[in-house]
Design an enzyme around this catalytic site. Sequence first.
Site, PDB file in Angstrom:
ATOM      1  N   LEU A 129       7.775  -3.286 142.149  1.00 36.98           N
ATOM      2  CA  LEU A 129       8.474  -4.577 141.498  1.00 36.98           C
ATOM      3  C   LEU A 129       6.654  -4.608 140.254  1.00 36.98           C
ATOM      4  O   LEU A 129       5.834  -4.677 140.179  1.00 36.98           O
ATOM      5  CB  LEU A 129       8.810  -5.590 141.206  1.00 36.98           C
ATOM      6  CG  LEU A 129      10.203  -5.253 141.897  1.00 36.98           C
ATOM      7  CD1 LEU A 129      11.019  -6.419 142.836  1.00 36.98           C
ATOM      8  CD2 LEU A 129      11.090  -4.629 141.237  1.00 36.98           C
ATOM      9  N   ASN A 188      19.185 -11.950 134.990  1.00 34.69           N
ATOM     10  CA  ASN A 188      20.240 -12.120 135.192  1.00 34.69           C
ATOM     11  C   ASN A 188      20.168 -13.655 136.192  1.00 34.69           C
ATOM     12  O   ASN A 188      21.558 -13.939 137.240  1.00 34.69           O
ATOM     13  CB  ASN A 188      21.120 -10.755 136.443  1.00 34.69           C
ATOM     14  CG  ASN A 188      20.123  -9.968 137.278  1.00 34.69           C
ATOM     15  OD1 ASN A 188      18.871 -10.955 137.756  1.00 34.69           O
ATOM     16  ND2 ASN A 188      20.460  -9.456 137.207  1.00 34.69           N
ATOM     17  N   ARG A 339     -23.026   8.161 139.267  1.00 33.53           N
ATOM     18  CA  ARG A 339     -22.651   7.151 138.612  1.00 33.53           C
ATOM     19  C   ARG A 339     -22.905   7.668 137.179  1.00 33.53           C
ATOM     20  O   ARG A 339     -22.159   7.523 136.225  1.00 33.53           O
ATOM     21  CB  ARG A 339     -22.212   5.559 138.619  1.00 33.53           C
ATOM     22  CG  ARG A 339     -23.534   5.090 138.929  1.00 33.53           C
ATOM     23  CD  ARG A 339     -23.663   3.626 139.141  1.00 33.53           C
ATOM     24  NE  ARG A 339     -24.943   2.879 139.160  1.00 33.53           N
ATOM     25  CZ  ARG A 339     -25.040   1.430 138.705  1.00 33.53           C
ATOM     26  NH1 ARG A 339     -24.127   1.486 137.742  1.00 33.53           N
ATOM     27  NH2 ARG A 339     -26.838   1.333 138.553  1.00 33.53           N
ATOM     28  N   SER A 365     -21.317  -0.598 134.523  1.00 36.59           N
ATOM     29  CA  SER A 365     -21.336  -0.260 135.332  1.00 36.59           C
ATOM     30  C   SER A 365     -21.343   1.676 136.442  1.00 36.59           C
ATOM     31  O   SER A 365     -21.168   2.054 136.386  1.00 36.59           O
ATOM     32  CB  SER A 365     -21.458  -1.698 135.949  1.00 36.59           C
ATOM     33  OG  SER A 365     -22.034  -2.929 136.899  1.00 36.59           O
ATOM     34  N   GLU A 386      -6.940  -4.577 137.347  1.00 34.72           N
ATOM     35  CA  GLU A 386      -7.041  -3.590 137.344  1.00 34.72           C
ATOM     36  C   GLU A 386      -5.600  -2.495 137.587  1.00 34.72           C
ATOM     37  O   GLU A 386      -5.299  -2.106 137.758  1.00 34.72           O
ATOM     38  CB  GLU A 386      -7.943  -2.789 139.509  1.00 34.72           C
ATOM     39  CG  GLU A 386      -9.258  -3.537 138.936  1.00 34.72           C
ATOM     40  CD  GLU A 386      -8.976  -5.322 138.957  1.00 34.72           C
ATOM     41  OE1 GLU A 386      -8.681  -5.869 139.345  1.00 34.72           O
ATOM     42  OE2 GLU A 386     -10.358  -5.433 138.264  1.00 34.72           O
ATOM     43  N   PHE A 411     -12.752  -2.897 143.455  1.00 36.22           N
ATOM     44  CA  PHE A 411     -11.923  -3.325 142.099  1.00 36.22           C
ATOM     45  C   PHE A 411     -10.570  -2.112 141.916  1.00 36.22           C
ATOM     46  O   PHE A 411      -9.375  -2.789 141.980  1.00 36.22           O
ATOM     47  CB  PHE A 411     -12.416  -3.769 141.616  1.00 36.22           C
ATOM     48  CG  PHE A 411     -13.947  -4.309 141.634  1.00 36.22           C
ATOM     49  CD1 PHE A 411     -13.982  -5.208 142.094  1.00 36.22           C
ATOM     50  CD2 PHE A 411     -14.653  -4.541 140.189  1.00 36.22           C
ATOM     51  CE1 PHE A 411     -15.222  -6.125 142.906  1.00 36.22           C
ATOM     52  CE2 PHE A 411     -15.671  -5.397 140.608  1.00 36.22           C
ATOM     53  CZ  PHE A 411     -16.268  -5.856 141.563  1.00 36.22           C
TER      54      PHE A 411
END
Lengths: 651, 651
Positions: A129, A188, A339, A365, A386, A411
């Site tokens: 959900l 509902n 990175r 980063s 996230e 994360f």
Amino acid sequence: MADYRDLDRKVIQLGKQIVRMCTDAGSGHPSSALSLVHIVSALMYRVMRYDPKDPWNNASDRLVLSEGHAVPVIYAAYCDLGGVVGSPEAPSELRFDDAMTLRAADSVLDGHPNPAIGFPFFDSATGSLGQGLSIAAGLAAAARLDGLDRKFYCICGDGEAREGQVAEAADFIVDHKLTGVVAIFNCNGQAQNAYVSPQQSPDAIAAKLLAYGWDVRTIDGHNWEEIFGALTAEIGEKPLAIIARTVKGWGVSALQDENSHGKPLGAEMVEAAVAELDAKAGELGEAEAGASDVRVAQLSAPQPAMRPARGGFTAGALADALKTVGLEKAFEDKILSTRRAYGAALNALGADERIVAMDGDVRNSTFAIFFADNHPQRYFEARIAEQNMVSAAVGLAAAGKVPFVSSFAKFLVRAFDQVEMAAVGSANIKLCGSHAGVSLAADGPSQMGLTDMAFFRSLMRSRRADGAPACRIMLPSDAVSAFKLTELMANIDGMCYMRTHRPDVPFVYDENETFRMGGFKHIVDGEDLVIVTSGYMVHVARRAIEALEEQAGLSAGLIDVYSLPVETDEILRIGDDCRGQILVLEDNYVGGIADEITAAAACSDLGVMVDSLVLRSIPKSARTPDETLALVHLGVPDIVSAAQKMFDQSE
Amino acid sequence: MADYRDLDRKVIQLGKQIVRMCTDAGSGHPSSALSLVHIVSALMYRVMRYDPKDPWNNASDRLVLSEGHAVPVIYAAYCDLGGVVGSPEAPSELRFDDAMTLRAADSVLDGHPNPAIGFPFFDSATGSLGQGLSIAAGLAAAARLDGLDRKFYCICGDGEAREGQVAEAADFIVDHKLTGVVAIFNCNGQAQNAYVSPQQSPDAIAAKLLAYGWDVRTIDGHNWEEIFGALTAEIGEKPLAIIARTVKGWGVSALQDENSHGKPLGAEMVEAAVAELDAKAGELGEAEAGASDVRVAQLSAPQPAMRPARGGFTAGALADALKTVGLEKAFEDKILSTRRAYGAALNALGADERIVAMDGDVRNSTFAIFFADNHPQRYFEARIAEQNMVSAAVGLAAAGKVPFVSSFAKFLVRAFDQVEMAAVGSANIKLCGSHAGVSLAADGPSQMGLTDMAFFRSLMRSRRADGAPACRIMLPSDAVSAFKLTELMANIDGMCYMRTHRPDVPFVYDENETFRMGGFKHIVDGEDLVIVTSGYMVHVARRAIEALEEQAGLSAGLIDVYSLPVETDEILRIGDDCRGQILVLEDNYVGGIADEITAAAACSDLGVMVDSLVLRSIPKSARTPDETLALVHLGVPDIVSAAQKMFDQSE
């Protein structure tokens, strides 16, 4: 007053089918489905601009059923409409009674929405959900980039509105002015085990959304005038949320009590329910029971069909891409973090309009910042949220974009459920987790990606309906491999996860080296054992190999596993040539490369011994990567001693 | 007007220390820390009722630093206060200059808050954002159960307020009227890579919290009158949120621009920063620079010390516990689902006041409902918001409760980040994921726990600072083992995860059977190979063993791995006796028992062959467990054929 007799007939007909199909399946959520029968009918028969015969049309309006368990109402309507399922290559048209195949092993009408098994009316898998609104946001973002006037109707449950991701999506939609999204809250009043909290009452949900900067309309979800009034309302500067008060188990009193969630009626109760719905039809006046040939006219014609193109992405030459982002010096010096190389590749790939990117407040980063600065219109800052980010990427991918999503690897753990759902729905998203492993050092375990390998490998070893791995994992050790593997990710159809690292490291590869799925690089030949590792640990391993030679006269080889799945048989063969000894190194918790190799070894005849140094304790801060590696027993001396012990035992 | 000269001096002193300690560490977040220097000083020196010499006092007020990266301000103050660290058995007192050990390998001043490495001022590990308010909620819930008047000050960042979990916590706190929580939003206007979204402006955060049913006070976070006015405000029916407008890098202009997040000053800039703070002291009038002996008086005396007791839980006899919840017939028939047995055990354990339970709207599926019905005051319904649920349990555990947290195993994936942070902080929480594996069948993959084994095993194989596994995994195959293992979980100090299943299954064990960590049950003797499995698959394996005997004349043994870590060497020895052949069965994705066994086999001399049937495709709905097992090649015929193939190859 408009005439809704055709729709009145339709809801009775669908209501009866919902009751029957769930009872026949022996499970399902008829009460939730019935609470939506009016709203879904209004959307699918009249309001949505789409053609049920072409569910792959990327220019049409779409419906995202965030509360996936209510799906029987959609199936019933779509079957009634003769909707098309399967694949564009092998389409097939449903008939009214196909709804009765709900949840059968050979049916595309799964327990919860899933396009991956052949129900293309949906863009994504839902059922866990709170994810739908984010998916709709991603779809709307893509539509805006494509200059398409599309609407994305997202139906959320009231109990479901408690999921924090819904709040994240509400913020994101306002931030990016994604007014193509129309949120419909199905109030509902009942969740699974109880009435919903007052915090999720229609008034509370409305008050919250107003505070989030939305326009809100509260309606009776079983009143046509109010439904169409809301669904066809002019959208202004703010996104629109429709708060619909509905009745769970509408029309069937046996499905209305607090204990009716997720339970079909017993076979013996179906007749009474059908009779009750027929009586309801009578009350409604003109409606005739059982009129299965009722056709409802759409308000607008569907959009002309559009299909997004696939593949053919290039990042160009590494030197050029680095120069573009001011890293020419790094190219000369042949030292750069993975990175930064990822960021440069992403920026270069951005020459293609289909590439989009997202990041959660850490683009400086992860180096998604290169893309953000140069392609701002295709960069969607997700802020510190996230879960919404990953699900929005699923929406972007469903509309034909190739979204690259970056954050710290740690994360992204926040969005593992969303990642898993993306895998279930075969979403074509690319994830990049930076600062993976322990080389981040000083920030400590709350910022380090350590469980990521176990999680993504569990998906990687699972196959999608079309036989492809549910996920591929990219493990670059240097700037060249990071660059090339980022390009490779763009060209793969399916989810990919890349790990990058913080420290600057020397290039391992020549800029013209090539990389492919399944492959690995045997970068150091050895005789006495072979070390198998990836990423930052390749550099630690190189120092350990030198130390082994110096201190013990041992000749150790080195294999860089730059991606998973990898050809483990070949690695075992190399291990066999190195006195049958393989030492695997990983800077993450158990569950990655070592397990891949040992699983292969355990059912191999070669009799190769596999030992591993993997992160076996929760790390803490230290000021340098080497200090951290020492704390967790993954430093050069640890590797030397493990290798020597292996060698000694084999003598 | 009150005299704040002592505090003015204090903030200058702390400010200088923050600058110095981060520069010395070479990393850290001085700008965030400086934005909190007034609020934290007000709390730690004056408002909080606690004794820095007894951080283990479970009756005192507490501070939860949700934005964990701002921790240097806390360390600086706590060192100044001579706060105690270490363990109750080996306490040690900090001195002012110990703050300079920030992030060092041998320091308890970790990069982000973590009590597990010896900083007991904090109750939990933070640093992965958005979790603190939930933790504070759990602490407040425990305090109310204990009848203690405690306050829990939780400091959240403004950028961090975007995390959906914060919204979940805001709902939860209102639902349960946990007015012991005082939320402080540190609105310094900057996140890591940019200014915060207008959605997280002070006004927006205030408007949202009002809509969530909170009282809100907006203050200048550097003005003593306003700070103390808010912190000492009378709390009414509603929880209080303080929206504090602050300056990131307060007092140090070099730390105030947009690009200063997470960056210490270079060593050459420290002197200027210190001078700037000294000048600031001059502006403030009476404040004297460098007064390291300033003592600030607390407003109230600390609470008398209290320590929660540990261990000694019993669930009593299975028969009695089942009878209590109306399952006497199941006991007679010896057929019951593991989830119901879990519920019965939890309810029986509830006789002890320290046991508390939480569930996320599925208590009637997980059977936490037995506890909820019988111990309503100690049951905290978390609704559909799993992240808040897990973090709130961390808070309950920190206050000495033993929280049992249940949901579908799939839905706990939503909280994997919170689970990982709980492991980092050695939180004593008990998780139960129901409907694990594929035996749920008809609902499909969005409801099935499939990645859970890989994730929890990665924690299980990691050791905490005290050497214990970061997680234990319980894998009951029947009602007896589910019951006994639930009791065992209560008595273990540390995180445990139990998988339960939907279907009713026959008892495997006598009600007096005993279970212990590390153990397994060799329930069927065999000669030709041994099957190793757990949970629902034990029952499938039993049918397969019969079929193997009938169809192929093969004698297969069966081992039930009821918990992890398990004594793998013993299992390999049994495999060695069965012609050296082990077949592992798992109804989850790769990463669980099979990897445990193969990892052990790969570095064993026994030469045992290990093959496995593990879930290797994303499942879809089918109407029965057997149909689903057939779809994913884990059915009885699949097991028979895998076993036969193994046997044939070995001949």
